[in-house]
Design a protein around this motif. Structure first.
Motif, mmCIF file in Angstrom:
data_model
loop_
_atom_site.group_PDB
_atom_site.id
_atom_site.type_symbol
_atom_site.label_atom_id
_atom_site.label_comp_id
_atom_site.label_asym_id
_atom_site.label_seq_id
_atom_site.Cartn_x
_atom_site.Cartn_y
_atom_site.Cartn_z
ATOM 1 N N ARG A 152 0.848 -1.312 -0.056
ATOM 2 C CA ARG A 152 0.011 0.038 -0.020
ATOM 3 C C ARG A 152 0.600 1.105 0.041
ATOM 4 N N ALA A 153 2.121 1.207 0.474
ATOM 5 C CA ALA A 153 3.003 2.160 0.132
ATOM 6 C C ALA A 153 3.006 2.922 -1.061
ATOM 7 N N ARG A 154 3.345 2.115 -2.066
ATOM 8 C CA ARG A 154 3.505 2.706 -3.580
ATOM 9 C C ARG A 154 3.000 1.583 -4.461
ATOM 10 N N LEU A 155 2.623 2.007 -5.562
ATOM 11 C CA LEU A 155 2.163 1.072 -6.950
ATOM 12 C C LEU A 155 3.398 0.954 -7.526
ATOM 13 N N LEU A 156 3.431 -0.641 -7.710
ATOM 14 C CA LEU A 156 4.485 -1.102 -8.396
ATOM 15 C C LEU A 156 3.906 -1.837 -9.623
ATOM 16 N N LEU A 157 3.419 -1.358 -10.466
ATOM 17 C CA LEU A 157 3.165 -1.845 -11.813
ATOM 18 C C LEU A 157 3.251 -1.032 -12.966
ATOM 19 N N PRO A 158 3.475 -1.622 -14.187
ATOM 20 C CA PRO A 158 3.692 -0.953 -15.387
ATOM 21 C C PRO A 158 2.641 0.363 -15.636
ATOM 22 N N HIS A 159 3.064 1.712 -16.054
ATOM 23 C CA HIS A 159 2.409 2.839 -16.308
ATOM 24 C C HIS A 159 2.294 3.622 -14.799
ATOM 25 N N ALA A 160 2.352 3.125 -13.788
ATOM 26 C CA ALA A 160 2.366 3.835 -12.748
ATOM 27 C C ALA A 160 3.483 4.748 -12.398
ATOM 28 N N LYS A 161 3.361 5.778 -11.631
ATOM 29 C CA LYS A 161 4.688 6.771 -11.501
ATOM 30 C C LYS A 161 5.642 6.066 -10.659
ATOM 31 N N TYR A 162 6.793 6.129 -10.682
ATOM 32 C CA TYR A 162 7.852 5.567 -9.898
ATOM 33 C C TYR A 162 8.088 6.360 -8.759
ATOM 34 N N GLU A 163 8.056 5.854 -7.484
ATOM 35 C CA GLU A 163 8.191 6.576 -6.177
ATOM 36 C C GLU A 163 9.299 5.539 -5.602
#
Length: 563
Positions: A152-163
Motif C-alpha cells: 500500500r506504500a506505492r504502486l508497483l505496476l507498469p504505467h504507474a509513477k515511480y516513487e
C-alpha cells in the motif's frame, strides 16, 4: 556483512568506472529472480549479474557461464526492446540506501533520444528491478509486479509513477563534517547512541563502528572507519557458529576468524556467492522435478511399509493352518450356526485357543476357509518379495535422481528432466531446446596429488556414458557401496594406495553420504562392470570388487577440481 548501503557504495567505487560509458549489448534472465547484463567497453565484455533474490539480493560482475532459457520471460523482452544498444551514462546510489540507479540513453523507433533508468532495489523480500522513463518517471516494466493489496506504500505496476520506497531517516557518515559531528556528540554523549543514528550499516558494521567510537570518541575515528569504504578489499570471515561473512575491511571489534582475502572486491564477491548462487539457481530450475521426486519417494516409502506388513502377515500365517487343523480334529464339537469355539491347542500343551466361525458356513467349510487363507498367504510371499525388490530399486533410483540434483550445476538439470521424461515420470513437452551431447567437458574433472585424472558423472545419463563408453576397460571405477551416487573413473590401470583413497573420497563426496564419516566405497576395473538389459539409467552390476572406507572433506576435494 550483507549488501547494505555502505557495502554498495564500496562496490560502486570499482564497478562504476568499469561499466560507465559502456554499451549494453545483451540482456538475459536465466532464472526467475536473476538478470545478466552484458556490457561492451574498450573492446572487452563485462557481465553484470543482478539478483532480486529475497535471501541474497546482490549485484556484481560475473565470469559465470549460465545457460539461458529457450523462451525469454516478458520482463527481459521489455528490457531488450528499450535498453539493448543503449549507453550506460552513469551509476548512482540513492544516498547510502540499498537502491542503485543505472542511467541509460537510447533512441526510440522514431530516432528520438530517451533517458531511461533501471533501478535496482536490494531490500530483502521487497527486492526488485524497475525500468522507468527518466522524463516522466512512468514505470515501463518491473521484475516483480506487486498487487496493490500487497504493498500500500506505492504502486508497483507498469504505467504507474515511480516513487522511492519509504526510507528510514539517518545520518550519512560519508558526508558528515567535523562540525556536524561535534554537534551530534553533544546530543549523544554515548557512542552507542550516536552509532544508531547512522544509515547504511548492517548489524556487524554498526557494532564495528561503535567499537571505533568507544576506543576514541572523535571525528578522526569516524573518518578512519568510513574512509575504508572508499578503498575496499574482499575479506571472508567465519563466525563462532561457522557461518561465513563477507567484509570490505578488516574488522577489529568482532569475534571472527579470517578465512581468505582478495584485493579485487568483485572477484572475492563472486567467489563468496558462487556456490550459494549455484545451489539457488539449481533449486529454481529443479523445483518441478524435485516435487516429482519427493512425491514418488513418499509413495514408494509408504508402499514398502505396506508390503512389509503384508510379508509379516504372510510369514506368520501358521495360526491359520493350526486353526484349520484343530477344527478338523474336533469337527464333531463344531455345531452349525456357532460364531466361535474354544478348542485345546495341542501345539501349545492343549492351551485354549478361541477360533472365530462364519455362521453361514458348515463346520467343514469353516476349517477349509482357514486352510485356504493359510495357503494364499504362503503363496503370496514370493510375489511380495518380488514387489519389495522392485519398489526398493525404484526408491534407489529416485534417491539417485535427488543425489544428481544435489550435485548438479544449473546446466545439468535439463539432462535430468530428459531422463525423467524418457522414464515416463514427466510428460513430453514440445521444446525447441537441443539436447546437449555428453562429452568429457560435461563431467566434473579432478587432478589427484600425483597428477592422475579422475572423471565424475553428475547424473545417470553421464554415469552410463562415462562408465560404458568413455572409460578404458583397464581404468578403475569407484562408487559408494549400496548408496546412490556418481560413477567415478580413475584413469589409471595401476593406481597407488593414495590414488585409490583420493578417488574414493571424491566418490563419497558425490553421493548421498557426502556429509558422513567412514563411507564404504567399492572400486573395481571397468571391464568387470555390466549393465543388465532393461535396467534404469545409471544402474550397473559388478563382482570381485574391493572396498575402502573414507571420510570426504569438501575443501580438500574441491581444491582438486579442474574448472
Amino acid at each position: 556483512m550483507a549488501f547494505d548501503g555502505l557495502f554498495i557504495h564500496s562496490l560502486l567505487t570499482s564497478l562504476s568506472p568499469t561499466l560507465e560509458k559502456g554499451k549494453l549489448t545483451k540482456i538475459y534472465q536465466p532464472f526467475e529472480q536473476d538478470l545478466i547484463l552484458n556490457f561492451r567497453k574498450d573492446r572487452l565484455n563485462k557481465k553484470l549479474l543482478i539478483s532480486a533474490n529475497a535471501q541474497t539480493p546482490r549485484f556484481y560482475l560475473t565470469t559465470e557461464t549460465i545457460v539461458n532459457p529457450d523462451v525469454a520471460p516478458t520482463f527481459v523482452m521489455v528490457l531488450r526492446k528499450y535498453l539493448e544498444g543503449s549507453i550506460l551514462q552513469k551509476i548512482e546510489q540513492v544516498g547510502v540506501e540499498r537502491i542503485v540507479n543505472f542511467y541509460f540513453s537510447n533512441r526510440n523507433e522514431l530516432g528520438d533520444e530517451m533517458q531511461l533508468i533501471l533501478s535496482v532495489e536490494l531490500m530483502g523480500r521487497h527486492s526488485n528491478v524497475i525500468l522507468y522513463n527518466a522524463t516522466d518517471n512512468k514505470i515501463i516494466d518491473l521484475l516483480k509486479r506487486i498487487n496493490p493489496d500487497e504493498n500500500r506504500a506505492r504502486l508497483l505496476l507498469p504505467h504507474a509513477k515511480y516513487e522511492l520506497p519509504p526510507l528510514t531517516e539517518g545520518i550519512n557518515g560519508l558526508k558528515l563534517t567535523e562540525e556536524e559531528f561535534n554537534q551530534l556528540k553533544q546530543t549523544y554523549p554515548e557512542p552507542i547512541d550516536l552509532a544508531k543514528r547512522f544509515n547504511g550499516l548492517d548489524g556487524d558494521d554498526r557494532k564495528e563502528f561503535t567499537g571505533y567510537l568507544e576506543d576514541d570518541y572523535s571525528y578522526s575515528s569516524l573518518k578512519t572507519f568510513f574512509d575504508q569504504f572508499d578503498h575496499p578489499k574482499g575479506y571472508v570471515f567465519q563466525t563462532q557458529k561457522h557461518k561465513d561473512r563477507f567484509f570490505i575491511y578488516l574488522p577489529y571489534h568482532l569475534d571472527l576468524q579470517l578465512i581468505s582475502s582478495n584485493t579485487n572486491v568483485n572477484e572475492a564477491l563472486e567467489d563468496f556467492y558462487q556456490e550459494q548462487a549455484k545451489r539457488e539457481w539449481v533449486r529454481q530450475k529443479a523445483k518441478r522435478i524435485e516435487n516429482i521426486v519427493s512425491n514418488e519417494r513418499k509413495k514408494l516409502e509408504k508402499k514398502i511399509i505396506k508390503l512389509n506388513q503384508e510379508l509379516d502377515r504372510a510369514e506368520n500365517s501358521e495360526s491359520y493352518r493350526i486353526k484349520g487343523e484343530l477344527l478338523n480334529t474336533y469337527l464333531h464339537q463344531v455345531k452349525p450356526g456357532m460364531q466361535e469355539i474354544t478348542l485345546p491347542n495341542y501345539y501349545e500343551n492343549n492351551k485354549d485357543l478361541k477360533i472365530k466361525l462364519d455362521v453361514a458356513l458348515s463346520p467343514a467349510r469353516n476349517a477349509q476357509k482357514y486352510f485356504t487363507r493359510y495357503q494364499k498367504l504362503r503363496n503370496s510371499i514370493k510375489h511380495i518379495n518380488e514387489q519389495l525388490r522392485i519398489t526398493k530399486e525404484n526408491l534407489d533410483y529416485f534417491d539417485s535422481i535427488q543425489t544428481a540434483i544435489d550435485n548438479a550445476d544449473p546446466q545439468d538439470i535439463d539432462a535430468i528432466i530428459d531422463e525423467l521424461t524418457n522414464q515416463g515420470y514427466l510428460k513430453q513437452q514440445t521444446s525447441h531446446r537441443r539436447k546437449k551431447k555428453i562429452t568429457e567437458k560435461s563431467l566434473n574433472t579432478f587432478k589427484l596429488s600425483d597428477g592422475k585424472t579422475v572423471l565424475v558423472g553428475k547424473n545417470n545419463y553421464q554415469n552410463d556414458w562415462l562408465t560404458l563408453k568413455k572409460a578404458d576397460k583397464k581404468d578403475y571405477w569407484f562408487h559408494v557401496k549400496n548408496i546412490p551416487g556418481s560413477h567415478v573413473i580413475l584413469q589409471s590401470d595401476n593406481p597407488s594406495e593414495t590414488d585409490i583413497r583420493e578417488a574414493a573420497e571424491i566418490a563419497a563426496y558425490y553421493s548421498k553420504a557426502k556429509h558422513s564419516a567412514h563411507v564404504p566405497v567399492d572400486y573395481i576395473q571397468v571391464k568387470r562392470i555390466k549393465k543388465p538389459n532393461g535396467a534404469k539409467p545409471g544402474f550397473v552390476i559388478y563382482t570381485g570388487q574391493k572396498s575402502i572406507q573414507v571420510t570426504p572433506d569438501e575443501e580438500t576435494i574441491l581444491k582438486k577440481r579442474i574448472k
